[in-house]
Design an enzyme around this catalytic site. Structure first.
Site, mmCIF file in Angstrom:
data_model
loop_
_atom_site.group_PDB
_atom_site.id
_atom_site.type_symbol
_atom_site.label_atom_id
_atom_site.label_comp_id
_atom_site.label_asym_id
_atom_site.label_seq_id
_atom_site.Cartn_x
_atom_site.Cartn_y
_atom_site.Cartn_z
ATOM 1 N N ARG A 176 6.343 -13.008 9.645
ATOM 2 C CA ARG A 176 6.926 -11.727 9.282
ATOM 3 C C ARG A 176 8.318 -11.601 9.893
ATOM 4 O O ARG A 176 8.696 -12.369 10.788
ATOM 5 C CB ARG A 176 6.046 -10.577 9.781
ATOM 6 N N GLU B 181 0.871 -1.176 0.000
ATOM 7 C CA GLU B 181 0.000 0.000 0.000
ATOM 8 C C GLU B 181 0.908 1.226 0.000
ATOM 9 O O GLU B 181 1.801 1.330 0.856
ATOM 10 C CB GLU B 181 -0.914 0.023 1.225
ATOM 11 N N LYS C 65 4.711 0.871 9.769
ATOM 12 C CA LYS C 65 4.742 2.121 9.016
ATOM 13 C C LYS C 65 4.095 3.258 9.810
ATOM 14 O O LYS C 65 4.532 4.405 9.718
ATOM 15 C CB LYS C 65 4.041 1.936 7.669
#
Length: 555
Positions: free
Chosen positions: A260, A33, A270
């Site tokens: 992850r 994104e 983020k």
């Protein structure tokens, strides 16, 4: 990949799908994104998705921007993500896509669900919707709009698209379940109203699809075979499959989750990284202390070493935390083999060589790399005035101190042996100057008989050396798990994470281009800053990593 190398569980699945004929080729995707800069966690995903595509003939990896939230997304982020993927060594070719280019298709899928009685426009307030969803222990309560007819819902959905509603007045929800133990399945929102300009579509739309609705349909439209994502999306997989099964899509991708990347002394969010930027704790997304890909690039991390690190930690099904020292070790190992050597003095102390006229050379030939003869040699100016590191001299040498001290000998790197014959101090007792004499004809030769010389130190010629700004970076946080800090991650920022010193460097370093990496002998690995270093005018270096594995040692 070597035939004897064990496959991770994702590659095992892919190998089986190819061997059984389920797929003739493989198509993966990296779907960021564009609402911020990528970080090291994304690097792991990039290496996985693009790496798998490189391993199979005819396979591809798409770069797709999941740009469904116009309030947080910017073209700046799109371009930075492209740069990051390229820097890591990957290329998407012609396969660059945007979710926003599929908005009409996604809208048609939503209309199809409405016609099937599987979606409805809900005009309850956001607070009511949240309350009526219930929780894990309590089933949800039907919205008073849940049993509208498809015709009514089509009319209301068209009004949403036409801009007849204000933000928050209506949403489109999937009609799935109100009792599922998986909260993602409790009539999730598919579309919300946002009167905001989009970086790609401008003002064409005022309704935008939710990620959980758009993502699986984008995968299906692009014929993605394996949709690889991190474990936090595991509970979203039933919803992913539900949309695939109930919408008119041309293929059926398979979602597979993996662990992850989590690193000690690091945050991988983020949102939190954006907070550091906005609150001025760092100079920007590309601050060399940041775990962003642009940050580590500016700090001088080699892309090859990052790829090696991602490969070494592997792909697993279980979350864990990797010691950041392992990453630093890989960076150091790579630079040790590839970085040329240069001399720089970070805390300068002047030495005057009283008998310099007895040295016939005003240039010394110094090796560019001690273990690589192919790297060649360079010529370094040498005069009666040089700079050495301040801690390479001691008035009263401690035990096992083999560097410069009164009457003691030390070798200059690539040059002759010198002996301290005196020094000068100021009123505060600080050493200002060291006086020495050289032993002629000792360059490149063993110590003369009777001379005890057990160390070699680096140095910079005072007449030809240049002034430079050298930035010494350390870890951004003082604790292994900043996210778990009682006062929040900002409370454990390391006040010593950035220090700038005025140094003396070899003259040639002023001419190197931004991004040039080298080892400052005995000091660490450094890189010319990509923004502030101006060849021929201004020398600015960032420390990439110290010479030793242990944090804080050898620095």
């Amino acid at each position: 990949m070597s035939e004897n190398q064990k496959l991770d569980f994702i590659r095992e699945i892919i190998a089986n799908d190819l061997s059984t004929g389920k797929h003739e080729t493989i198509i993966t995707r990296f779907p960021p994104e564009p609402n911020g800069y990528l970080h090291l966690g994304h690097a792991k995903s990039i290496c996985l998705n693009f790496g798998i595509a490189q391993e199979h003939e005819g396979a591809k990896c798409h770069l797709r921007f999941d740009d469904t939230n116009p309030e947080k997304e910017e073209t700046e982020y799109v371009e930075s993500i492209k740069d990051d993927v390229r820097w890591l060594g990957f290329d998407w070719g012609d396969d660059l896509y945007f979710a926003s280019n599929y908005f009409e298709f996604l809208y048609e899928c939503a209309v199809d669900l409405i016609k099937k009685g599987l979606a409805y426009v809900d005009e309850e307030s956001p607070e009511e919707i949240k309350l009526h969803r219930g929780n894990v222990q309590t089933p949800g309560t039907p919205s008073r709009f849940r049993d509208r007819t498809p015709e009514e819902n089509l009319t209301q959905f068209a009004k949403m698209r036409a801009g007849d509603f204000k933000e928050g007045e209506a949403v489109l929800r999937a009609k799935i379940s109100l009792t599922s133990s998986n909260m993602n399945m409790r009539d999730p929102i598919m579309y919300r109203i946002m009167h905001a300009a989009h970086h790609n579509t401008g003002n064409d739309w005022c309704i935008y699809p939710m990620y959980d609705f758009a993502h699986p349909l984008e995968d299906a439209l692009e014929h993605i075979t394996h949709s690889l994502c991190t474990l936090e999306f595991e509970n979203h997989r039933p919803l992913y499959d539900w949309f695939i099964q109930n919408c008119p899509v041309p293929s059926q991708p398979r979602q597979i989750e993996f662990a992850r990347l989590s690193l000690t002394y690091t945050i991988m969010s983020k949102r939190k990284l954006l907070q550091l930027v906005k609150d001025g704790h760092v100079s920007g997304w590309d601050d060399p202390r940041m775990p962003t890909i642009s940050g580590i690039r500016r700090r001088g991390y080699p892309a090859e070493a990052v790829r090696h690190f991602c490969k070494r930690i592997g792909i697993t099904k279980y979350n864990g935390t990797t010691d950041v020292a392992l990453l630093e070790h890989d960076i150091r190992n790579h630079l040790n083999a590839t970085a040329p050597r240069r001399m720089a003095v970070l805390d300068p102390l002047k030495v005057i060589i009283e008998n310099f006229q007895e040295e016939p050379a005003d240039e010394l030939e110094v090796a560019n790399h001690p273990q690589d003869e192919t790297a060649g040699n360079r010529m370094v100016r040498f005069s009666e005035e040089i700079f050495i590191e301040r801690d390479d001299f001691q008035e009263v040498p401690e035990k096992k101190y083999f560097r410069l001290a009164p009457e003691k000998y030390v070798r200059l790197r690539g040059g002759p042996i010198i002996q301290c014959i005196g020094y000068e101090k100021n009123d505060a007792g600080e050493v200002l100057l060291v006086r020495a004499k050289l032993l002629p004809d000792t360059t490149g030769k063993d110590s003369p008989e009777g001379v005890v010389c057990k160390a070699a130190i680096h140095w910079v010629d005072a007449k030809s050396g240049i002034d430079a700004e050298v930035r010494l970076y350390d870890r951004l946080f003082t604790v292994e798990d900043p996210d778990a800090a009682e006062g929040g991650f900002v409370s454990v920022l390391n006040p010593e994470s950035s220090k700038t010193v005025q140094a003396k460097l070899e003259a040639s370093l002023l001419l190197d281009l931004p991004g040039f990496s080298c080892q400052f002998e005995r000091m660490g690995y450094f890189v010319t800053d990509s923004k502030d270093h101006i060849p021929g005018e201004k020398a600015v270096f960032n420390r990439t990593v110290a010479l030793r594995d242990s944090w804080g040692k050898g620095r």
